[in-house]
Write a protein that holds these residues in place. Structure first.
Motif, PDB file in Angstrom:
ATOM      1  N   LEU A   1       0.828  -1.208   0.000  1.00  0.00           N
ATOM      2  CA  LEU A   1       0.000   0.000   0.000  1.00  0.00           C
ATOM      3  C   LEU A   1       0.861   1.256   0.000  1.00  0.00           C
ATOM      4  N   MET A   2       2.036   1.171   0.603  1.00  0.00           N
ATOM      5  CA  MET A   2       2.946   2.313   0.576  1.00  0.00           C
ATOM      6  C   MET A   2       3.516   2.511  -0.814  1.00  0.00           C
ATOM      7  N   LEU A   3       3.841   1.415  -1.484  1.00  0.00           N
ATOM      8  CA  LEU A   3       4.386   1.506  -2.837  1.00  0.00           C
ATOM      9  C   LEU A   3       3.324   1.891  -3.855  1.00  0.00           C
ATOM     10  N   ALA A   4       2.084   1.477  -3.606  1.00  0.00           N
ATOM     11  CA  ALA A   4       1.025   1.661  -4.605  1.00  0.00           C
ATOM     12  C   ALA A   4       0.764   3.120  -4.975  1.00  0.00           C
ATOM     13  N   PRO A   5       0.662   4.057  -4.000  1.00  0.00           N
ATOM     14  CA  PRO A   5       0.390   5.443  -4.409  1.00  0.00           C
ATOM     15  C   PRO A   5       1.472   6.025  -5.310  1.00  0.00           C
ATOM     16  N   ARG A   6       2.737   5.784  -4.950  1.00  0.00           N
ATOM     17  CA  ARG A   6       3.816   6.317  -5.784  1.00  0.00           C
ATOM     18  C   ARG A   6       3.844   5.619  -7.136  1.00  0.00           C
ATOM     19  N   ALA A   7       3.620   4.302  -7.137  1.00  0.00           N
ATOM     20  CA  ALA A   7       3.585   3.567  -8.406  1.00  0.00           C
ATOM     21  C   ALA A   7       2.419   4.037  -9.271  1.00  0.00           C
ATOM     22  N   ALA A   8       1.286   4.369  -8.626  1.00  0.00           N
ATOM     23  CA  ALA A   8       0.124   4.862  -9.382  1.00  0.00           C
ATOM     24  C   ALA A   8       0.434   6.202 -10.034  1.00  0.00           C
ATOM     25  N   VAL A   9       1.122   7.077  -9.297  1.00  0.00           N
ATOM     26  CA  VAL A   9       1.529   8.366  -9.875  1.00  0.00           C
ATOM     27  C   VAL A   9       2.474   8.138 -11.050  1.00  0.00           C
ATOM     28  N   SER A  10       3.447   7.250 -10.852  1.00  0.00           N
ATOM     29  CA  SER A  10       4.402   6.951 -11.926  1.00  0.00           C
ATOM     30  C   SER A  10       3.703   6.322 -13.126  1.00  0.00           C
ATOM     31  N   ALA A  11       2.736   5.424 -12.856  1.00  0.00           N
ATOM     32  CA  ALA A  11       1.991   4.789 -13.959  1.00  0.00           C
ATOM     33  C   ALA A  11       1.203   5.831 -14.746  1.00  0.00           C
ATOM     34  N   ASP A  12       0.627   6.813 -14.055  1.00  0.00           N
ATOM     35  CA  ASP A  12      -0.092   7.891 -14.751  1.00  0.00           C
ATOM     36  C   ASP A  12       0.851   8.621 -15.702  1.00  0.00           C
ATOM     37  N   ARG A  13       2.053   8.908 -15.235  1.00  0.00           N
ATOM     38  CA  ARG A  13       3.022   9.633 -16.064  1.00  0.00           C
ATOM     39  C   ARG A  13       3.502   8.768 -17.235  1.00  0.00           C
ATOM     40  N   ILE A  14       3.672   7.465 -16.999  1.00  0.00           N
ATOM     41  CA  ILE A  14       4.096   6.569 -18.076  1.00  0.00           C
ATOM     42  C   ILE A  14       2.991   6.433 -19.125  1.00  0.00           C
ATOM     43  N   MET A  15       1.756   6.206 -18.645  1.00  0.00           N
ATOM     44  CA  MET A  15       0.649   6.025 -19.581  1.00  0.00           C
ATOM     45  C   MET A  15       0.325   7.310 -20.337  1.00  0.00           C
ATOM     46  N   GLU A  16       0.637   8.461 -19.725  1.00  0.00           N
ATOM     47  CA  GLU A  16       0.443   9.725 -20.436  1.00  0.00           C
ATOM     48  C   GLU A  16       1.301   9.756 -21.700  1.00  0.00           C
ATOM     49  N   VAL A  17       2.517   9.202 -21.601  1.00  0.00           N
ATOM     50  CA  VAL A  17       3.393   9.118 -22.777  1.00  0.00           C
ATOM     51  C   VAL A  17       2.869   8.066 -23.750  1.00  0.00           C
ATOM     52  N   LEU A  18       2.563   6.871 -23.221  1.00  0.00           N
ATOM     53  CA  LEU A  18       2.159   5.765 -24.094  1.00  0.00           C
ATOM     54  C   LEU A  18       0.815   6.028 -24.773  1.00  0.00           C
ATOM     55  N   ASP A  19      -0.067   6.814 -24.119  1.00  0.00           N
ATOM     56  CA  ASP A  19      -1.384   7.091 -24.689  1.00  0.00           C
ATOM     57  C   ASP A  19      -1.375   8.286 -25.639  1.00  0.00           C
ATOM     58  N   THR A  20      -0.265   9.009 -25.694  1.00  0.00           N
ATOM     59  CA  THR A  20      -0.179  10.186 -26.564  1.00  0.00           C
ATOM     60  C   THR A  20       0.081   9.739 -27.999  1.00  0.00           C
ATOM     61  N   GLU A  21      -0.790  10.145 -28.869  1.00  0.00           N
ATOM     62  CA  GLU A  21      -0.613   9.824 -30.287  1.00  0.00           C
ATOM     63  C   GLU A  21       0.158  10.949 -30.962  1.00  0.00           C
ATOM     64  N   THR A  22       1.143  10.579 -31.760  1.00  0.00           N
ATOM     65  CA  THR A  22       1.932  11.580 -32.447  1.00  0.00           C
ATOM     66  C   THR A  22       1.073  12.353 -33.453  1.00  0.00           C
ATOM     67  N   SER A  23       1.362  13.619 -33.594  1.00  0.00           N
ATOM     68  CA  SER A  23       0.614  14.449 -34.546  1.00  0.00           C
ATOM     69  C   SER A  23       1.061  14.196 -35.984  1.00  0.00           C
ATOM     70  N   VAL A  24       2.121  13.387 -36.171  1.00  0.00           N
ATOM     71  CA  VAL A  24       2.565  13.026 -37.527  1.00  0.00           C
ATOM     72  C   VAL A  24       2.502  11.498 -37.666  1.00  0.00           C
ATOM     73  N   ALA A  25       1.334  10.951 -37.373  1.00  0.00           N
ATOM     74  CA  ALA A  25       1.151   9.498 -37.399  1.00  0.00           C
ATOM     75  C   ALA A  25       1.323   8.952 -38.820  1.00  0.00           C
ATOM     76  N   PRO A  26       1.899   7.752 -38.964  1.00  0.00           N
ATOM     77  CA  PRO A  26       2.027   7.140 -40.286  1.00  0.00           C
ATOM     78  C   PRO A  26       0.651   6.907 -40.900  1.00  0.00           C
ATOM     79  N   PRO A  27       0.548   6.941 -42.213  1.00  0.00           N
ATOM     80  CA  PRO A  27      -0.760   6.733 -42.856  1.00  0.00           C
ATOM     81  C   PRO A  27      -1.252   5.303 -42.672  1.00  0.00           C
ATOM     82  N   LYS A  28      -2.576   5.152 -42.575  1.00  0.00           N
ATOM     83  CA  LYS A  28      -3.139   3.804 -42.451  1.00  0.00           C
ATOM     84  C   LYS A  28      -2.935   2.999 -43.725  1.00  0.00           C
ATOM     85  N   GLN A  29      -3.006   3.676 -44.874  1.00  0.00           N
ATOM     86  CA  GLN A  29      -2.762   3.017 -46.154  1.00  0.00           C
ATOM     87  C   GLN A  29      -1.698   3.814 -46.912  1.00  0.00           C
ATOM     88  N   PRO A  30      -0.423   3.481 -46.712  1.00  0.00           N
ATOM     89  CA  PRO A  30       0.651   4.236 -47.366  1.00  0.00           C
ATOM     90  C   PRO A  30       0.528   4.176 -48.887  1.00  0.00           C
TER      91      PRO A  30
END
Length: 580
Positions: free
Chosen positions: A297-326
């Protein structure tokens, strides 16, 4: 599902086989530990009291065997859990790195390099530690708590109220502390970002710091960032330091309670000594399980904060995404066309580039000149699609850059940026960055054209001479020439030089441009320049002002007819004359 749950579910799932081993081994180890106090009670009550030595030896042998099984199972579970956690950390770091590589300049500016580094190191470590502790404790702790209560009740129901009171007090105290820690962990990760940013700025800009004698100021800046982090970390540390004495106090008070009330029950004949010993053992196991859960339980709050920051990166879609049909990849000819291109940064009041139309063709050199802030570098970034145009189209060999697979587009372009960057390694490894299979003769030929052959030849290791991160162990002019040679080794169909000759003296500049002409004869060449002397021989010069093309033609034509170009030429001539 929370971001922490999503992250763990996504990257632990591939290792379900290892997790299954952890669960099975933890169950075995927990069952063994729960049965041992009962055997100990039997030895006391049935062996010692009656004097049955054979019974003591037999039961002791069984206890020894169960202890060995428990130890082996626990070691195996920790090994499998550690493997799961380490591989989880490896996969998450790889995912963050791959995602960051896909980001455009817009997303890179949003997160910042220091924050991305912190997320890929410290934040991943926090979640990885939670996964490890979960593998080691999550299975055994609940089973021990439930099984311990059941086994304790088997020994004596009359003392069960002590377990209930101890668990309630312990749980309430832990809940209060964990609630206070959550916001502190969020603040702590943000302050680690700040400290990394300050440190990175100071190391990168050390020359500027020394040139302006700002060491004391920068030292105070670092001290403030460091002190902020220390204050928050100290507050967290105090809460955590209070937690373990609190748990120990509850355990000791509970033990005293069991001894006190258990002694009365022994005196009345309701309880035997062995049963009391077993009951104390089960109480300790229950409370230790609560303490282990507390650690999670002590580790969980800090890990949850870190997971939020990690998922913020992983969930961010690039504004120059590759085309679906090149689009089908056309032959590399080197034709680049700007078709009524405009570009505006998000939130900007007016566009940086406005309705630009021009064409680059093989065998011709096109130059762009303009004052600082006229949009030259932004224009360059649109060709390799570091940004996407907000209006119009950028075409390479007749295909919109947004319809290319990124690798196909970048393979056609040799970009020498305004601030050349070299990677840690050797001169050869940097030159081969765009063409890993380039031969040594190809490298030397590129160095010769880039006017870098002489200084590389003079180095002890020549092509194998070491290069520090960013190329800090070579001069600005040498760094620029190595970056030009790197683009030449690649042999692209489009060369883009973004003010790439600014650190060269006039003589070296002239020799380099003369050597470049035959080397780039079959390619399109775009030169962004501040100095007029660099572009006088260009086939076409575009004059950029406030994001618009206000003149185009050769040097002579613009000198005769374009007021903006005339002003640029006169200012540079005046500066040169004044310097003379």
């Amino acid at each position: 599902m929370s971001r922490l749950g999503r992250l763990i579910n996504r990257y632990v799932r591939p290792y379900w086989g290892l997790l299954s081993v952890v669960i099975v081994l933890q169950i075995i180890a927990t069952i063994m530990s729960l049965y041992l106090p009962t055997l100990n009670a039997r030895i006391i009550d049935e062996g010692v009291v009656t004097g049955d030595t054979d019974y003591i030896w037999r039961t002791g042998a069984v206890m020894l065997l169960l202890s060995a099984v428990q130890a082996a199972a626990q070691i195996g579970a920790v090994w499998a859990g550690a493997n799961t956690a380490m591989q989880f950390g490896r996969d998450v770091r790889t995912a963050i790195f791959d995602k960051a590589l896909s980001f455009s300049t817009k997303e890179m500016n949003r997160f910042g390099a220091p924050s991305l580094i912190t997320r890929n190191t410290n934040d991943v470590q926090q979640v990885q530690m939670l996964v490890l502790m979960t593998c080691v404790m999550l299975v055994s702790a609940p089973i021990t708590m439930v099984g311990g209560v059941f086994m304790a009740l088997r020994e004596d129901v009359g003392l069960s109220w002590i377990i209930l009171v101890a668990v309630i007090v312990l749980g309430a105290g832990i809940g209060v502390l964990v609630t206070k820690m959550g916001p502190l962990f969020q603040a702590m990760q943000t302050k680690i970002d700040t400290l990394n940013r300050v440190l990175r700025e100071q190391i990168t800009g050390i020359r500027v710091v020394r040139a302006f004698v700002r060491e004391p100021h920068e030292s105070r800046r670092f001290e403030r960032a460091n002190a902020d982090l220390v204050d928050t970390t100290t507050t967290v540390g105090r809460l955590m330091a209070f937690l373990f004495p609190f748990v120990t106090f509850i355990m000791n008070i509970s033990t005293v309670g069991v001894m006190w009330f258990g002694a009365h029950r022994i005196d009345t004949g309701d309880l035997q000594v062995g049963q009391l010993t077993a009951f104390i053992s089960y109480l300790m196991q229950i409370l230790i399980s609560v303490m282990m859960t507390t650690m999670l339980l002590m580790l969980a709050p800090r890990a949850a904060v870190s997971a939020d920051r990690i998922m913020e990166v992983l969930d961010t879609e690039t504004s120059v995404a590759p085309p679906k049909q090149p689009a089908a990849t056309p032959a590399a000819k080197g034709v680049v066309e700007f078709d009524h291109v405009s570009f505006a940064y998000p939130g900007a009041e007016s566009p940086v580039l406005k309705d630009l139309s021009f064409r680059l063709t093989p065998g011709r050199t096109t130059a762009i000149i303009g004052s600082t802030g006229s949009g030259k570098t932004t224009l360059v970034n649109l060709i390799p699609r570091l940004f996407d145009a907000t209006g119009g189209k950028v075409l390479v060999d007749g295909v919109d850059v947004r319809d290319y697979e990124p690798d196909d587009l970048w393979a056609r372009i040799g970009l020498v940026p305004q601030k050349p960057y070299l990677f840690t390694g050797t001169i050869a490894s940097n030159l081969r960055y765009g063409k890993p299979d380039a031969t040594e003769p190809e490298l030397w030929d590129a160095l010769r054209v880039a006017q870098a052959e002489d200084f590389v030849y003079e180095k002890d290791g020549r092509l194998e001479s070491p290069i520090a991160q960013g190329g800090t162990n070579v001069s600005g002019g040498q760094r620029q020439r190595l970056a030009i040679a790197r683009a030449l080794v690649k042999k692209p169909s489009v060369y883009v030089f973004d003010d790439s000759f600014s650190a060269l003296d006039v003589t070296t500049d002239a020799r380099l441009r003369a050597a470049l002409e035959p080397e780039t004869a079959d390619a399109s060449v775009l030169v962004i320049a501040q100095r007029v002397s660099t572009i006088t021989s260009a086939d076409e010069i575009l004059v950029l002002e406030d994001g618009e093309i206000v003149g185009r033609g050769t040097h002579e034509q613009l000198l005769a007819s374009n007021p903006t170009y005339q002003e640029i030429v006169e200012s540079q001539l005046s500066a040169e004359e004044a310097a003379a």
